[in-house]
Write an enzyme that holds these catalytic residues in place. Structure first.
Site, PDB file in Angstrom:
ATOM      1  N   CYS A 163      40.269  31.813  40.338  1.00  0.00           N
ATOM      2  CA  CYS A 163      38.684  31.926  40.948  1.00  0.00           C
ATOM      3  C   CYS A 163      37.897  31.020  40.241  1.00  0.00           C
ATOM      4  O   CYS A 163      36.658  30.620  40.392  1.00  0.00           O
ATOM      5  CB  CYS A 163      38.397  33.369  40.807  1.00  0.00           C
ATOM      6  SG  CYS A 163      38.281  34.100  39.145  1.00  0.00           S
ATOM      7  N   HIS A 169      24.397  40.678  31.248  1.00  0.00           N
ATOM      8  CA  HIS A 169      25.226  40.305  32.419  1.00  0.00           C
ATOM      9  C   HIS A 169      26.455  39.591  31.966  1.00  0.00           C
ATOM     10  O   HIS A 169      26.179  38.701  31.253  1.00  0.00           O
ATOM     11  CB  HIS A 169      24.441  39.823  33.407  1.00  0.00           C
ATOM     12  CG  HIS A 169      25.195  39.462  34.680  1.00  0.00           C
ATOM     13  ND1 HIS A 169      25.685  40.450  35.647  1.00  0.00           N
ATOM     14  CD2 HIS A 169      25.734  38.165  34.937  1.00  0.00           C
ATOM     15  CE1 HIS A 169      26.488  39.560  36.649  1.00  0.00           C
ATOM     16  NE2 HIS A 169      26.354  38.277  36.267  1.00  0.00           N
ATOM     17  N   ASP A 175      41.009  43.449  42.997  1.00  0.00           N
ATOM     18  CA  ASP A 175      42.081  42.630  43.437  1.00  0.00           C
ATOM     19  C   ASP A 175      43.010  41.991  42.311  1.00  0.00           C
ATOM     20  O   ASP A 175      43.503  40.865  42.648  1.00  0.00           O
ATOM     21  CB  ASP A 175      41.561  41.546  44.462  1.00  0.00           C
ATOM     22  CG  ASP A 175      40.537  40.590  43.682  1.00  0.00           C
ATOM     23  OD1 ASP A 175      40.240  40.648  42.458  1.00  0.00           O
ATOM     24  OD2 ASP A 175      39.964  39.782  44.595  1.00  0.00           O
ATOM     25  N   CYS A 232      36.109  39.488  36.210  1.00  0.00           N
ATOM     26  CA  CYS A 232      35.756  38.121  36.559  1.00  0.00           C
ATOM     27  C   CYS A 232      34.428  37.944  35.732  1.00  0.00           C
ATOM     28  O   CYS A 232      33.429  38.460  35.895  1.00  0.00           O
ATOM     29  CB  CYS A 232      35.572  37.714  37.794  1.00  0.00           C
ATOM     30  SG  CYS A 232      35.229  36.087  38.230  1.00  0.00           S
TER      31      CYS A 232
END
Length: 144
Positions: free
Chosen positions: A62, A99, A106, A117
């Site tokens: 990703c 954050h 997944d 992620c």
């Protein structure tokens, strides 16, 4: 509150500030740790609290660092994120109130099925060789 934000703005890079304080996202494949392969831990860029280990990092394709689980579950919190016309689970650092990224279902099934992620800009990497010097000596045992 303004003073705290100003001191963070001075301490962090513009991208780290954008990601951690404004819920931003850095570009995929153009960030510091997406392809980092050394052994070590990833700590909160704001609080220094240990968040993830290279032992739980994998290439999800990703373009951001992806982990199957945090080192210390109590150091993160997960919140519903309904931004960008999606429903996702945001991952934040508890102590740094920053954050970090998002968690998805997944990930590798054999490792629990989660993919954390995480934005590189929210993290600082501490290599196994520097754990002791940086005050994270207790995490060396993960790598033995």
């Amino acid at each position: 509150m303004g003073n705290e934000k100003d001191s963070l703005r001075a301490k962090l890079s513009p991208m780290s500030y954008h990601v951690t304080q404004e819920n931003g996202t850095e570009p995929p494949f153009r960030n510091e740790y997406w392809d980092e392969e050394r052994d070590g831990i990833y700590v909160d860029v704001i609080s220094g609290k240990p968040l993830f280990s290279s032992l739980d990092k994998y290439d999800a394709g990703c373009g951001w660092p992806s982990f199957t689980k945090p080192i210390e579950l109590e150091e993160i919190e997960e919140l519903e994120d309904r931004s960008h016309l999606m429903v996702r689970t945001e991952v934040r650092s508890k102590k740094g109130e920053a954050h970090l990224g998002h968690v998805f279902n997944d990930g590798p099934k054999e490792a629990g099925g989660l993919r954390y992620c995480i934005n590189s800009a929210a993290l600082k990497f501490v290599s196994i060789e520097e754990l002791e010097k940086e005050g994270y000596g207790q995490y060396k045992k993960l790598f033995s």
